[in-house]
Motif scaffolding. Structure first.
Motif, PDB file in Angstrom:
ATOM      1  N   LEU A   2      39.280  45.433  38.277  1.00  0.00           N
ATOM      2  CA  LEU A   2      40.552  45.976  37.571  1.00  0.00           C
ATOM      3  C   LEU A   2      40.133  47.336  36.816  1.00  0.00           C
ATOM      4  O   LEU A   2      39.166  47.349  36.018  1.00  0.00           O
ATOM      5  CB  LEU A   2      41.206  45.020  36.793  1.00  0.00           C
ATOM      6  CG  LEU A   2      41.709  43.792  37.461  1.00  0.00           C
ATOM      7  CD1 LEU A   2      42.003  42.666  36.553  1.00  0.00           C
ATOM      8  CD2 LEU A   2      43.075  44.112  38.219  1.00  0.00           C
ATOM      9  N   ALA A   3      41.046  48.306  36.912  1.00  0.00           N
ATOM     10  CA  ALA A   3      40.662  49.538  35.949  1.00  0.00           C
ATOM     11  C   ALA A   3      41.463  49.284  34.703  1.00  0.00           C
ATOM     12  O   ALA A   3      42.498  48.670  34.794  1.00  0.00           O
ATOM     13  CB  ALA A   3      41.335  50.736  36.721  1.00  0.00           C
ATOM     14  N   ARG A   4      40.967  50.033  33.637  1.00  0.00           N
ATOM     15  CA  ARG A   4      41.736  49.982  32.368  1.00  0.00           C
ATOM     16  C   ARG A   4      43.086  50.241  32.566  1.00  0.00           C
ATOM     17  O   ARG A   4      43.979  49.972  31.626  1.00  0.00           O
ATOM     18  CB  ARG A   4      40.704  50.908  31.475  1.00  0.00           C
ATOM     19  CG  ARG A   4      40.089  50.051  30.358  1.00  0.00           C
ATOM     20  CD  ARG A   4      39.874  50.891  29.260  1.00  0.00           C
ATOM     21  NE  ARG A   4      40.109  50.309  27.719  1.00  0.00           N
ATOM     22  CZ  ARG A   4      39.319  49.916  27.322  1.00  0.00           C
ATOM     23  NH1 ARG A   4      38.148  49.476  27.437  1.00  0.00           N
ATOM     24  NH2 ARG A   4      39.958  49.180  26.017  1.00  0.00           N
ATOM     25  N   HIS A  11      42.057  34.462  25.555  1.00  0.00           N
ATOM     26  CA  HIS A  11      41.649  35.648  26.144  1.00  0.00           C
ATOM     27  C   HIS A  11      40.816  35.384  27.585  1.00  0.00           C
ATOM     28  O   HIS A  11      40.840  34.402  27.962  1.00  0.00           O
ATOM     29  CB  HIS A  11      40.178  35.820  25.215  1.00  0.00           C
ATOM     30  CG  HIS A  11      40.571  36.318  23.693  1.00  0.00           C
ATOM     31  ND1 HIS A  11      41.031  37.582  23.644  1.00  0.00           N
ATOM     32  CD2 HIS A  11      40.386  35.866  22.627  1.00  0.00           C
ATOM     33  CE1 HIS A  11      41.292  37.768  22.003  1.00  0.00           C
ATOM     34  NE2 HIS A  11      40.782  36.549  21.546  1.00  0.00           N
ATOM     35  N   GLY A  12      40.465  36.406  28.208  1.00  0.00           N
ATOM     36  CA  GLY A  12      40.348  36.416  29.493  1.00  0.00           C
ATOM     37  C   GLY A  12      41.533  36.408  30.391  1.00  0.00           C
ATOM     38  O   GLY A  12      42.640  36.435  29.907  1.00  0.00           O
ATOM     39  N   PHE A  13      41.260  36.278  31.730  1.00  0.00           N
ATOM     40  CA  PHE A  13      42.447  36.293  32.571  1.00  0.00           C
ATOM     41  C   PHE A  13      43.347  35.300  32.765  1.00  0.00           C
ATOM     42  O   PHE A  13      43.034  34.014  32.869  1.00  0.00           O
ATOM     43  CB  PHE A  13      41.938  36.905  33.758  1.00  0.00           C
ATOM     44  CG  PHE A  13      41.410  38.539  33.916  1.00  0.00           C
ATOM     45  CD1 PHE A  13      42.520  39.410  33.525  1.00  0.00           C
ATOM     46  CD2 PHE A  13      40.178  38.849  33.764  1.00  0.00           C
ATOM     47  CE1 PHE A  13      41.980  40.753  33.646  1.00  0.00           C
ATOM     48  CE2 PHE A  13      39.568  39.938  33.889  1.00  0.00           C
ATOM     49  CZ  PHE A  13      40.618  41.111  33.454  1.00  0.00           C
ATOM     50  N   ILE A  14      44.620  35.426  33.020  1.00  0.00           N
ATOM     51  CA  ILE A  14      45.512  34.339  33.475  1.00  0.00           C
ATOM     52  C   ILE A  14      45.201  33.953  34.774  1.00  0.00           C
ATOM     53  O   ILE A  14      45.389  35.106  35.601  1.00  0.00           O
ATOM     54  CB  ILE A  14      46.902  34.822  33.299  1.00  0.00           C
ATOM     55  CG1 ILE A  14      47.077  35.054  31.606  1.00  0.00           C
ATOM     56  CG2 ILE A  14      48.009  33.867  33.646  1.00  0.00           C
ATOM     57  CD1 ILE A  14      48.805  35.900  31.591  1.00  0.00           C
ATOM     58  N   VAL A  30      36.445  36.832  41.665  1.00  0.00           N
ATOM     59  CA  VAL A  30      35.270  36.707  40.780  1.00  0.00           C
ATOM     60  C   VAL A  30      35.757  36.017  39.551  1.00  0.00           C
ATOM     61  O   VAL A  30      36.804  36.610  39.047  1.00  0.00           O
ATOM     62  CB  VAL A  30      34.887  38.137  40.668  1.00  0.00           C
ATOM     63  CG1 VAL A  30      33.392  38.142  39.701  1.00  0.00           C
ATOM     64  CG2 VAL A  30      34.555  38.837  41.877  1.00  0.00           C
ATOM     65  N   ARG A  31      34.963  35.181  39.096  1.00  0.00           N
ATOM     66  CA  ARG A  31      35.500  34.503  37.989  1.00  0.00           C
ATOM     67  C   ARG A  31      34.571  35.107  36.609  1.00  0.00           C
ATOM     68  O   ARG A  31      33.630  34.586  36.500  1.00  0.00           O
ATOM     69  CB  ARG A  31      35.031  32.827  37.991  1.00  0.00           C
ATOM     70  CG  ARG A  31      35.834  32.335  39.196  1.00  0.00           C
ATOM     71  CD  ARG A  31      36.068  30.739  39.147  1.00  0.00           C
ATOM     72  NE  ARG A  31      36.858  30.510  40.324  1.00  0.00           N
ATOM     73  CZ  ARG A  31      37.255  29.265  40.437  1.00  0.00           C
ATOM     74  NH1 ARG A  31      36.945  28.344  39.657  1.00  0.00           N
ATOM     75  NH2 ARG A  31      37.967  28.960  41.519  1.00  0.00           N
ATOM     76  N   THR A  32      35.363  35.709  35.976  1.00  0.00           N
ATOM     77  CA  THR A  32      34.660  36.492  34.986  1.00  0.00           C
ATOM     78  C   THR A  32      35.808  36.799  33.883  1.00  0.00           C
ATOM     79  O   THR A  32      36.890  37.223  34.288  1.00  0.00           O
ATOM     80  CB  THR A  32      33.880  37.859  35.361  1.00  0.00           C
ATOM     81  OG1 THR A  32      33.435  38.549  34.124  1.00  0.00           O
ATOM     82  CG2 THR A  32      34.860  38.608  36.279  1.00  0.00           C
ATOM     83  N   ALA A  33      35.476  37.341  32.635  1.00  0.00           N
ATOM     84  CA  ALA A  33      36.313  38.003  31.674  1.00  0.00           C
ATOM     85  C   ALA A  33      36.107  39.338  31.788  1.00  0.00           C
ATOM     86  O   ALA A  33      37.007  40.302  31.017  1.00  0.00           O
ATOM     87  CB  ALA A  33      36.258  37.302  30.453  1.00  0.00           C
ATOM     88  N   ASP A  34      35.268  39.973  32.390  1.00  0.00           N
ATOM     89  CA  ASP A  34      35.006  41.170  32.495  1.00  0.00           C
ATOM     90  C   ASP A  34      35.948  41.933  33.557  1.00  0.00           C
ATOM     91  O   ASP A  34      35.954  41.861  34.730  1.00  0.00           O
ATOM     92  CB  ASP A  34      33.545  41.465  32.833  1.00  0.00           C
ATOM     93  CG  ASP A  34      33.368  42.963  32.898  1.00  0.00           C
ATOM     94  OD1 ASP A  34      34.116  43.791  33.031  1.00  0.00           O
ATOM     95  OD2 ASP A  34      31.817  43.234  32.618  1.00  0.00           O
ATOM     96  N   PRO A  35      36.936  42.765  33.033  1.00  0.00           N
ATOM     97  CA  PRO A  35      37.824  43.547  34.015  1.00  0.00           C
ATOM     98  C   PRO A  35      36.961  44.337  34.886  1.00  0.00           C
ATOM     99  O   PRO A  35      37.749  44.379  36.228  1.00  0.00           O
ATOM    100  CB  PRO A  35      38.543  44.414  32.871  1.00  0.00           C
ATOM    101  CG  PRO A  35      38.326  43.799  31.796  1.00  0.00           C
ATOM    102  CD  PRO A  35      37.089  43.171  31.700  1.00  0.00           C
ATOM    103  N   GLU A  36      36.008  45.019  34.917  1.00  0.00           N
ATOM    104  CA  GLU A  36      35.334  45.957  35.662  1.00  0.00           C
ATOM    105  C   GLU A  36      34.848  45.007  36.823  1.00  0.00           C
ATOM    106  O   GLU A  36      35.028  45.393  38.000  1.00  0.00           O
ATOM    107  CB  GLU A  36      34.316  46.720  34.837  1.00  0.00           C
ATOM    108  CG  GLU A  36      33.982  48.075  35.852  1.00  0.00           C
ATOM    109  CD  GLU A  36      32.795  48.520  34.912  1.00  0.00           C
ATOM    110  OE1 GLU A  36      31.907  48.957  35.445  1.00  0.00           O
ATOM    111  OE2 GLU A  36      33.088  48.819  33.732  1.00  0.00           O
TER     112      GLU A  36
END
Ligand SMILES: [Zn+2]
Length: 301
Positions: A39-41, A226-229, A29-35
């Motif tokens: 992905l869990a915190r 910011h956001g995922f690698i 999923v292409r998003t900066a939102d971990p949830e």
């Protein structure tokens, strides 16, 4: 054991693991939102090996997306590009580096001078060498010499790293961090992967040009601030998409400006298209309107 039986037992034993694996390996999923990314915190902060001796480090930003640090381990020590947003967070970064190597942290490149990347710098080694643009040195009131040209090469012991000033983008003092041999480009806040263009201190049109320059470089892996690698292919696609988002925001604000709307009204009427669902869109949209208005009206020096 019959193949079918074998398969069945393997499947039942590890069905949970397999499911988790398929979520990851199916289209990410292409998003900066971990949830939304699954992905869990508790999985953060985390260190991601990009290639030999080059690591990305993702920790949580108070706004909920990740803040990325790049670190390079050379024979003569460690180079950090960008820190984290508090002394405690930067200490965690140093602890993570210490798990990878006992070598000292000797260099720090200021990709972004904003507090969410620099406010923890007090815990860095006192004798660390800063590489910083003129604008960011002034912004941070940093007691270290600024770069004298647009590029500064640092030999961290067998690995060449270049700090490159490619123009004003997100902060005005933005530096890109290039590893020519590894073809890695850490872009700090010039590339906010799936985060709505954050323009509080930006130079919107010049920002688009800086990304143009980055896309023309010999790079296989773009790393955001910011956001995922992302994996190499996705990272390039997302950088192109990020530039598209910047262009779309600038075009939309120009349209609203031409209608003669005051900035507050324009912010209410703005149609961000697909980018309205990007991280922080609600908060950053009105800020982008004001900044692009300043640029259109010649108030951005
Ligand atoms: Zn930031």
């Amino acid at each position: 054991m019959h193949l079918k039986t074998l398969l069945k037992s393997v499947l039942s034993a590890s069905s949970v693991a397999l499911m988790a694996f398929s979520v990851l390996s199916a289209a990410q999923v292409r998003t900066a939102d971990p949830e939304k990314r699954g992905l869990a915190r508790s999985e953060f902060p985390r260190t991601i090996k990009i290639t030999d001796n080059v690591y990305g480090y993702e920790d949580f930003h108070s706004a909920g997306m990740t803040t990325v640090t790049l670190f390079v381990v050379g024979a003569d020590g460690v180079l950090i590009a960008d820190g984290q947003g508090s002394p405690a967070a930067t200490q965690k970064l140093l602890d993570a580096i210490a798990k990878v190597t006992p070598k000292p942290v000797n260099w720090y490149i200021v990709g972004s001078d904003h507090g969410d990347h620099t406010a923890g710098n007090a815990v860095l080694p006192k004798d660390i060498t800063y590489i910083v643009s003129k604008a960011s040195k002034a912004q941070m009131k940093l007691d270290a010499p600024a770069m004298t040209g647009d590029t500064q090469a640092i030999n961290v012991g067998g690995i060449e790293v270049q700090a490159i000033y490619a123009g004003r983008a997100h902060t005005g003092g933005d530096l890109l961090v290039y590893l020519p041999k590894q073809k890695i480009l850490f872009m700090s806040e010039v590339y906010l992967n799936r985060v709505f263009p954050a323009m509080r201190s930006a130079y919107p049109t010049e920002w688009v040009s800086v990304i143009d320059k980055a896309l023309k470089m010999d790079v296989e892996r773009f790393v955001p601030g910011h956001g995922f690698i992302e994996e190499a292919k996705v990272a390039r696609e997302e950088l192109v998409e990020y530039q598209r988002a910047l262009r779309a925001v600038i075009a939309e604000v120009n349209r609203l400006h031409k209608l003669g709307l005051p900035a507050d009204e324009a912010a209410k009427q703005a149609n961000w298209g697909p980018y309205k669902d990007w991280f922080l869109a609600e908060q950053q949209g009105p800020i982008a309107v004001r900044k692009v208005y300043e640029e259109i009206e010649g108030k951005l020096k």
